[in-house]
Write an enzyme that holds these catalytic residues in place. Structure first.
Site, mmCIF file in Angstrom:
data_model
loop_
_atom_site.group_PDB
_atom_site.id
_atom_site.type_symbol
_atom_site.label_atom_id
_atom_site.label_comp_id
_atom_site.label_asym_id
_atom_site.label_seq_id
_atom_site.Cartn_x
_atom_site.Cartn_y
_atom_site.Cartn_z
ATOM 1 N N TYR A 57 0.621 -0.836 -0.518
ATOM 2 C CA TYR A 57 0.307 0.388 0.036
ATOM 3 C C TYR A 57 0.701 0.995 0.016
ATOM 4 O O TYR A 57 1.303 1.123 1.113
ATOM 5 C CB TYR A 57 -1.051 0.063 1.260
ATOM 6 N N TYR A 203 -11.499 -9.259 3.097
ATOM 7 C CA TYR A 203 -11.642 -7.537 2.761
ATOM 8 C C TYR A 203 -12.617 -6.928 1.908
ATOM 9 O O TYR A 203 -13.291 -7.686 0.967
ATOM 10 C CB TYR A 203 -10.413 -7.231 1.620
ATOM 11 N N ARG A 225 -11.618 2.157 -9.519
ATOM 12 C CA ARG A 225 -12.861 1.575 -9.879
ATOM 13 C C ARG A 225 -13.278 1.273 -11.327
ATOM 14 O O ARG A 225 -14.342 0.832 -12.128
ATOM 15 C CB ARG A 225 -13.828 2.109 -8.827
ATOM 16 N N GLN A 283 -16.317 7.690 9.897
ATOM 17 C CA GLN A 283 -16.876 6.446 8.719
ATOM 18 C C GLN A 283 -16.538 5.564 9.935
ATOM 19 O O GLN A 283 -16.765 4.396 9.673
ATOM 20 C CB GLN A 283 -15.752 6.244 7.757
#
Length: 323
Positions: A57, A203, A225, A283
């Site tokens: 990441y 995940y 996406r 969130q």
């Protein structure tokens, strides 16, 4: 405070895990580091003690951000999971390399970036087809013996790959993709993990945000996406319509659609924790509020039918909170 035992690893974790894939600029664009750190602290205050990251990441960047955040938290109360797979160059690109020397070297790098003396769960992020399982296992077992990792696991592996790996090392935690839109691992990986007592932390339970209920099906994306078929054309629009049908059920429980989906996901007895990609404190609070909650069996199966696009004649009516 809600805790579950993560299978044979013996680790006690929150059923909600704080995910950090969003710190991969290549896939998700830039995310303010300060917002992520503040969200990790907020999550900890709301009972979230499991943080998931990976060397991949941002080529170590996410681990560094997590390390900065956990410096201000009691280490023994936080469970850190990270992953190894690619050998990164100066450009940030890399190639798979799970040879024993590379695993040992890169574990040291993860420990340094995280600022810790041990990693709670160390995952093989993907399969390296060029390295024999025995060699990879020897390195992972060495890290266990040295106390540099407390548990080892496998992410993004098929059932047969999991079986093969476990012939050579004590892998006790599995991290697969799972969502109510794509629950295929219920057919093989989850039953195997249940029979073997393995911990499962899934995940993308929100299917990259699609199951949050916030999309109308006409949006366009400039992140990962934009190339994903579930976020294109009529399929995207149809999935959004199906997800929005969950709104009345969520309202009866005093939840958002996002929360309802998380509760339903965690009701599966073979799933111990769900990793949520978090960008800001509100969130993680929304996700944390689902811990310990449940819904009726009737509503669970109704949700599954609606998300799958199967019409239902009559909604169920029941609510409940798991003590």
């Amino acid at each position: 405070m809600v805790r579950v035992r993560l299978g044979a690893s013996g680790l006690e974790v929150s059923p909600i895990a704080f995910g950090t894939w969003q710190l991969s600029k290549k896939y998700w664009g830039s995310q303010p580091k300060e917002d992520i750190i503040a969200a990790i602290w907020e999550g900890f205050d709301h009972g979230v003690n499991l943080i998931d990251t990976a060397e991949a990441y941002g080529a170590g960047y996410a681990e560094s951000v997590v390390g900065e955040a956990i410096r201000h938290l009691p280490r023994h109360e936080v469970v850190i999971a990270t992953k190894v797979y690619k050998r990164f160059g100066e450009s940030g690109d890399g190639c798979p390399d799970l040879t024993a020397p590379e695993i040992i070297r890169r574990c040291e790098g993860s420990l340094r970036r995280l600022g810790v003396e041990y990693i709670d769960i160390y995952f093989l992020h993907f399969l390296d087809p060029l390295t024999p399982y025995e060699e990879t296992a020897a390195a992972m077992e060495q890290l266990l013996r040295q106390g540099k990792v407390r548990a080892i696991g496998l992410s993004n592996h098929t059932l047969e790959q999991i079986r093969a790996h476990r012939r050579y090392a004590r892998y006790t935690v599995i991290q697969p993709f799972y969502s109510l839109i794509d629950p295929r691992i219920e057919e093989d990986i989850i039953p195997y993990c249940q029979s073997e007592g393995l911990g499962v932390m899934v995940y993308s339970p929100m299917h990259m945000g699609l199951l949050s209920g916030k999309y109308e099906g006409i949006e366009q994306f400039d992140d990962f996406r934009r190339h994903h078929p579930d976020f294109q054309g009529e399929r995207f629009a149809r999935l959004c319509r199906q997800v929005r049908q969950l709104a009345p059920i969520a309202a009866r429980y005093g939840m958002t659609i996002y929360q309802l989906v998380l509760v339903a996901t965690l009701m599966h007895p073979g799933i111990h924790a769900a990793i949520c990609g978090i960008k800001n404190p509100p969130q993680i609070v929304e996700a944390a509020e689902t811990m310990g909650r449940t819904i009726s069996r009737e509503d669970y199966f109704l949700i599954r039918r609606l998300v799958a696009g199967v019409p239902s004649k009559k909604p169920a009516d029941a609510s409940g909170v798991r003590s």
